[in-house]
Design a protein around this motif. Structure first.
Motif: not given
Length: 398
Positions: A264-269
C-alpha cells in the motif's frame, strides 16, 4: 532526532520525572491495560496524554504509540474481521484527535519477541537479555514437543539442546518457559505448554505467503484512515528475524520490508527501524537498509546485539556489538536534513534507546525485561554523543 523513552504507564517504577532527568523529551507508551481488539476511547487517550503532559516543567509529550496491537484473528485471517478493523480505525482516530500521530505496531504471530534468558549475567555484575539457540530448540523439541521441530535446527544445536534438557531441573524449565512467555503481546497474558500448543494449532496452514497477504489486507483497510487523520503507521521488524516455533515471519529483511511498503504505497505506511531486531541476522546490512528505506522510517529503536554463528545473540552495549550504530545514525540524520530542507513540518525522526542492560542500582529491580533506567540512560547518552559528533562534522540538524 527526537529523543524518546518507553514508559509503561502510571505503574512504571521509572517515573516521568526520571525520564526528564535523563534528557528525553518524547514519551513512547500505550494503553497496556486495554485488551487487544478493544477500543481506545477518546477519554482513555486524553487521560494518558494529560498524565504525560500536564506538568509543563518536565517538557514531555506523548510522541509515539507503542503499540496499538493487532488482534490475532486479523493475523490469521480468521472469520469476519470487520468489527475488529472498525475498532482499530476508531482507536486511530481517537489518538489523532489528541495529537498522537505515530503508531508503532507489529505483525508477529503469537510471540512479539523471543529470548531464553531475561537476566543473563555480565562480567563484573549486571544482566542482559539473551537468546540461546540451544535452549530455544530444547523448549521447542522437548518441552513443547512440536511435530517436526527438529528439522528447524542444525545437528550441533540439537545436540546441545538434548544435553541441556537432560541436565535441566524443573526450575530451569519453568525459567525458560517464563522467559519465552515474556514475549507475548497484550495485557500480559501467558500460556502454559498446552495453551501454547492450542495457539500454534490455529496457525497450521498459515505460511509466509498467506501471512503476507493477511498483512496486506490489514494495510489496505487501515492506511486510508491513517491518511485521512494524519497518522503514520510504523511496522516493527521481527525479533528475532527468523521463523520461530514453526510460525512464519514476514518482516525480517530488506525484501520483506519492500513488500510491505509496496503493498500500500503511502507516506502513512512506514517502518520502525529496529537495529536490534534486524541486526540479529548476519544477512542484514543496517546502514544500507536505513538509507534505502529512509523516507518511510517514522520511528527508530536503537540497540545492539552480539551474534553467534549458531543463531544465539546477546544484547550488547549500544555502541558495542556487531551492528554499525554510527552508520545507522548518520543515515537517519541525513534523512532528517532532507525532510527539513524539503519543508516537511514533522521532519524529526523520534528514536528511543532500546533494551538497556541492568546495571548498578537497577539490578534486581522489578522493571520490564530489557527496560531498566540506567542501562537505557547510558545508551541514550552514547547515541546522543554520536548524533552531536555527526552533526558537527556534516551539518546535520539534530
Amino acid at each position: 532526532m527526537e529523543q524518546t523513552w518507553r514508559w509503561w504507564g502510571p505503574n512504571d517504577i521509572i517515573t516521568l520525572s526520571h525520564v526528564c532527568q535523563v534528557g528525553a523529551t518524547g514519551i513512547v507508551t500505550a494503553l497496556h491495560d486495554i485488551p487487544t481488539g478493544e477500543l481506545w476511547s477518546s477519554d482513555a487517550v486524553a487521560e494518558r496524554k494529560r498524565a504525560i503532559e500536564s506538568d509543563r516543567r518536565l517538557g514531555l509529550r506523548w510522541s509515539v504509540v507503542e503499540s496499538l496491537p493487532i488482534h490475532e484473528r486479523i493475523k490469521l485471517g480468521e472469520g469476519n474481521p470487520s468489527e475488529l478493523l472498525d475498532t482499530y480505525r476508531q482507536s486511530m482516530r481517537n489518538l489523532a484527535m489528541h495529537g498522537v500521530t505515530t503508531i508503532c505496531y507489529n505483525f508477529m504471530p503469537v510471540l512479539d519477541w523471543a529470548r531464553t534468558q531475561l537476566r543473563a549475567p555480565l562480567p563484573g555484575g549486571g544482566n542482559a537479555l539473551r537468546f540461546n539457540a540451544h535452549e530455544f530448540a530444547a523448549f521447542d523439541c522437548y518441552m513443547l514437543r512440536r511435530d517436526g521441530a527438529d528439522i528447524d535446527y542444525n545437528a550441533d544445536v540439537l545436540d546441545h539442546a538434548k544435553s541441556w534438557f537432560a541436565k535441566a531441573t524443573e526450575d530451569d524449565k519453568r525459567r525458560l518457559l517464563g522467559a519465552i512467555m515474556a514475549g507475548l503481546p497484550g495485557a500480559f497474558d501467558r500460556y502454559d505448554i498446552e495453551g501454547l500448543r492450542t495457539m500454534l494449532a490455529r496457525y497450521r496452514g498459515i505460511d509466509r505467503f498467506r501471512l503476507r497477504e493477511n498483512l496486506a489486507c490489514f494495510l489496505r483497510e487501515i492506511i486510508p484512515t491513517a491518511e485521512e487523520v494524519g497518522i503514520r503507521m510504523a511496522i516493527h521488524p521481527d525479533d528475532p528475524p527468523r521463523p520461530l516455533l514453526g510460525l512464519p515471519r514476514i518482516c525480517s529483511n530488506a525484501e520483506d520490508i519492500a513488500f510491505i511498503l509496496d503493498a500500500v504505497p503511502s507516506p502513512s505506511n512506514g517502518l520502525t527501524f529496529c537495529t536490534g531486531s534486524l541486526g540479529a541476522s548476519y544477512a542484514n546490512d543496517l546502514p544500507a537498509m536505513a538509507r534505502r528505506f529512509a523516507p518511510n522510517i517514522h520511528f527508530a529503536h536503537l540497540r545492539n546485539v552480539a551474534k553467534q554463528a549458531d543463531g544465539s545473540f546477546m544484547e550488547a552495549d549500544h555502541l558495542g556489538g556487531d551492528n554499525d550504530m554510527v552508520g545507522v545514525v548518520k543515515a537517519l540524520l541525513s534523512e532528517q536534513k532532507r525532510r527539513r530542507d524539503a519543508g516537511e513540518a514533522n521532519w524529526r525522526i523520534p528514536f528511543r534507546p532500546d533494551h538497556g542492560r541492568e546495571l548498578l542500582d537497577d539490578v534486581g529491580k522489578p522493571t520490564h525485561p530489557g527496560y531498566p533506567a540506567i542501562g537505557r540512560m547510558r545508551g541514550l547518552a552514547e547515541i546522543r554523543g554520536v548524533m552531536t559528533a555527526l552533526a558537527a562534522e556534516h551539518g546535520f540538524p539534530i
